[in-house]
Design an enzyme around this catalytic site. Structure first.
Site, mmCIF file in Angstrom:
data_model
loop_
_atom_site.group_PDB
_atom_site.id
_atom_site.type_symbol
_atom_site.label_atom_id
_atom_site.label_comp_id
_atom_site.label_asym_id
_atom_site.label_seq_id
_atom_site.Cartn_x
_atom_site.Cartn_y
_atom_site.Cartn_z
ATOM 1 N N TYR A 150 44.950 41.351 33.489
ATOM 2 C CA TYR A 150 44.012 40.588 32.661
ATOM 3 C C TYR A 150 43.390 39.497 33.522
ATOM 4 O O TYR A 150 44.092 38.795 34.244
ATOM 5 C CB TYR A 150 44.746 39.955 31.476
ATOM 6 C CG TYR A 150 43.852 39.132 30.575
ATOM 7 C CD1 TYR A 150 42.847 39.721 29.815
ATOM 8 C CD2 TYR A 150 44.009 37.744 30.485
ATOM 9 C CE1 TYR A 150 42.028 38.963 28.983
ATOM 10 C CE2 TYR A 150 43.198 36.984 29.650
ATOM 11 C CZ TYR A 150 42.207 37.601 28.911
ATOM 12 O OH TYR A 150 41.404 36.840 28.083
ATOM 13 N N ASP A 245 43.961 36.804 41.653
ATOM 14 C CA ASP A 245 43.895 36.030 40.415
ATOM 15 C C ASP A 245 45.274 35.418 40.204
ATOM 16 O O ASP A 245 46.186 36.057 39.688
ATOM 17 C CB ASP A 245 43.496 36.930 39.243
ATOM 18 C CG ASP A 245 43.480 36.163 37.926
ATOM 19 O OD1 ASP A 245 43.902 34.990 37.908
ATOM 20 O OD2 ASP A 245 43.058 36.755 36.922
ATOM 21 N N LYS A 273 45.402 27.436 34.280
ATOM 22 C CA LYS A 273 46.685 27.113 33.644
ATOM 23 C C LYS A 273 47.384 25.908 34.286
ATOM 24 O O LYS A 273 46.962 24.790 34.038
ATOM 25 C CB LYS A 273 47.549 28.373 33.573
ATOM 26 C CG LYS A 273 46.804 29.421 32.714
ATOM 27 C CD LYS A 273 47.546 30.640 32.263
ATOM 28 C CE LYS A 273 46.690 31.382 31.232
ATOM 29 N NZ LYS A 273 46.530 32.809 31.441
HETATM 30 C C1 LIG Z 1 45.067 33.429 31.310
HETATM 31 C C2 LIG Z 1 44.531 34.228 32.409
HETATM 32 C C3 LIG Z 1 43.153 34.286 32.693
HETATM 33 C C4 LIG Z 1 42.133 33.665 31.789
HETATM 34 O O1 LIG Z 1 42.246 32.291 31.741
HETATM 35 P P1 LIG Z 1 41.591 31.513 30.477
HETATM 36 O O2 LIG Z 1 41.794 30.080 30.834
HETATM 37 O O3 LIG Z 1 42.341 31.969 29.278
HETATM 38 O O4 LIG Z 1 40.160 31.891 30.432
HETATM 39 C C5 LIG Z 1 42.749 34.945 33.818
HETATM 40 N N1 LIG Z 1 43.637 35.562 34.624
HETATM 41 C C6 LIG Z 1 44.949 35.552 34.375
HETATM 42 C C7 LIG Z 1 45.876 36.220 35.331
HETATM 43 C C8 LIG Z 1 45.442 34.915 33.243
HETATM 44 O O5 LIG Z 1 46.752 34.948 32.978
#
Ligand SMILES: *Cc1c(COP(=O)(O)O)cnc(C)c1O
Length: 432
Positions: A150, A245, A273
């Site tokens: 994701y 990511d 995060k």
């Molecule tokens: C949470 C998440 C995102 C998206 O971040 P948001 O702040 O919710 O837009 C992207 N990549 C990873 C791996 C994530 O866990």
């Protein structure tokens, strides 16, 4: 002791009923609606340390941690003070601040592969922007992503492997035009041959491979030995960029993220995060020559009204300073291991098939005999059992993510007592 939820849920029920008149499903992000596990979510009034409290005063030992950011636990005194100080000086200016320099420098020290970076306000923006940069830099359009990874909700990334066209992206959401994912190629995780096949099929056309180096959005699935090295070697050979990511793994599986833990140097990195300490922050950054394509230095446009927001920068700085203290990651490792061992042996004792994956302080117990190495194998988990266990745990004052395919997050505010109470509650929940 886990807090037993002795109070009724009257106030929560009333508030959630009202929320359903205001928001689709009563929520502002879908997983919060509990559709995968049934029942209604408690409506939260406040949180402190490793516990969240609902409107009716029930406390829950929290393993969601706002889905990753709260590695220090809730309402950490240093973070609260930093936000209060910043707020007193004004909420946003649309002009540069020294706080941005401070957090920027902290990020760059933690991630030596990031020479130049930009702050945005979410992980979604970070990955979306990193891909635009990769395309602008390479002059190529296609990207490779992995099934079950994701990267936020931008159109191009809401694609999964379709059953008919196994390697071409099909939209994973209504409202995403086929054209938006037509340049998105999908491969199974932990399978280098599948990545080689994409490069062979589209020679010279793939701008980047984007990957969660430790996927945590299909549950936690560690990379097989040599897998990340393989992705690095293939992308380098093909002059495509490797994008990590690390929105979850950054400052989580090590201070310097998965790239430090596994010793891999990506071209671009996305963060989110933890870096915002619970406030909205995302980061994308990487090698100077690549990042120099970003406006105003270069032709790739990207902007944000609240980017570098002072409150968010202050919360991020306070969080990272705490994480720099000696012994922090050893402590997280220890607590994670204690929880993992406990959950695993509870399953074994009851003969419940389970595969436990843990990397540092993120873990997932899949209710399947396994092995789990990619999205398809993660899907073999017994989600009905997960739902029952989730509900039984909630009743016993433990809040696990409302989906089998989200990680459990351990924070520095958890202690042995809470971990052991969780294991006891889990043992009961398995029996219930
Ligand atoms: C949470 C998440 C995102 C998206 O971040 P948001 O702040 O919710 O837009 C992207 N990549 C990873 C791996 C994530 O866990």
């Amino acid at each position: 002791m886990a807090n037993t939820t002795a109070q009724p849920h009257t106030l929560s029920r009333t508030a959630f009923a009202r929320a359903q008149t205001l928001f689709p499903g009563g929520v502002n992000s879908p997983v919060r609606a509990f559709r995968a596990v049934g029942g209604e979510p408690p409506v939260i009034a406040r949180a402190a340390g490793c516990r969240v409290y609902d409107l009716d005063g029930n406390g829950y030992i929290d393993y969601v941690g706002a889905y990753g950011p709260l590695i220090l636990g809730h309402a950490h005194a240093a973070v609260v003070a930093a936000i209060q100080r910043a707020a007193a000086d004004g909420a946003s200016y649309g002009m540069p601040t020294r706080l941005e320099n401070e957090l920027g420098a902290l990020v760059r020290e933690a991630f030596p592969t990031i020479e130049l970076l930009r702050f945005v306000s979410s992980g979604t923006e970070a990955t979306m922007s990193a891909l635009r940069v990769a395309r602008g830099f390479t002059g190529r359009d296609k990207i490779v992503k992995f099934a079950g990874c994701y990267h936020g909700h931008s159109d191009q990334l809401l694609a999964q492997a379709g059953s008919g066209i196994a390697t071409l992206g099909l939209p994973g959401s209504a409202g995403v035009p086929a054209a938006a994912v037509s340049e998105t190629l999908i491969a199974p995780f932990n399978n280098l041959a599948a990545v080689e096949a994409q490069f062979a099929a589209w020679p010279g056309q793939i701008a980047a491979v984007i990957v969660e180096p430790v996927p945590a959005n299909m549950g936690v699935v560690p990379p097989a030995p040599g897998y990340l090295e393989g992705l690095r070697a293939i992308t380098r050979r093909e002059s495509a960029l490797l994008i990590f990511d690390e929105v979850i793994t950054g400052f989580r599986v090590a201070y310097g993220g998965a790239q430090a833990r596994y010793g891999i140097e990506p071209d671009l990195t996305c963060l989110g995060k933890i870096v915002g300490g619970g406030l909205p922050v995302g980061v994308y950054g990487g090698r100077r020559e690549i990042m120099e394509v970003v406006a105003p230095l270069g032709p790739v446009y990207q902007a944000g009204t609240l980017s570098g927001n002072p409150l968010a920068m202050a919360a991020g700085c306070a969080t990272l300073h705490e994480l720099q203290k000696p012994g922090v990651y050893e402590r997280l490792e220890e607590l994670g291991a204690r929880l993992g061992r406990g959950l695993e042996s509870a399953c074994r004792a009851r003969g419940v098939p389970a595969t436990l994956h843990r990397v540092g302080s993120i873990l997932t117990g899949f209710f399947t005999a396994g092995p789990v190495q990619d999205y398809a194998s993660a899907q073999t988990a017994d989600t009905a059992r997960y739902a029952r266990v989730h509900t039984a745990l909630l009743e016993r004052g433990v809040f696990l993510a409302p989906s089998q395919f989200e990680a459990a997050f351990v924070s520095l505010a958890h202690g042995e007592a809470e971990i052991d109470a969780t294991i006891a509650a889990f043992t009961e929940a398995l029996a219930a």
